[in-house]
Design a protein around this motif. Sequence first.
Motif: not given
Length: 192
Positions: A53-77
Amino acid sequence: MKDLAIAFSARKEGNCSKLSRYCLGKLEEKGWQTELLKACDLKITQCGYCEHECFHDKKCPIEDDVPETYQKCLASDSIIFAVPTYGGHLASVYFAFLERAAGVFESFACFEEDFLKKVNFIIIGNLSAGGDMALHEALHDFADRKFWPETMLFPSREYGQSSLLGNLIERPEVKKRLDRFVEMVVKKSEKG
């Protein structure tokens, strides 16, 4: 300024966590906000089991802590990844986390500018067990770029320690190298 450290070890209080915590303490002394995440406390699922799905501009169907962890990475300097080595390779949980980036970032340019430029590494691994090769694996994503992560390799054997005991931080020379590492991370972050 804010720094996020992620210890990619299966052990809650091993070298990765302890060296990360030391670095974060030094950054806090400089007025930084910090956070330490431990991969052993997170659900990080490898890529697959999907229809790409990620190659077709759709949301990743895997539900885990990865998206939230990447958001924390993005919010960090700045980001510090502390990664142990196993058999001359980086821990597989690090690769599982990294490969999931395709499902998080809108573009490769965003991945590079908003994430990779912030990354720094502490690699734990003995040279006789391929620690230097694991370091090369970590640096592979930075080949042909105009920037490099700050990086330190800590072979337990060189400090007279056992990697299994998680006691590298007890050595004064390790703390001295980490102090230098923190200074390099701060300078890199200030340059933007």
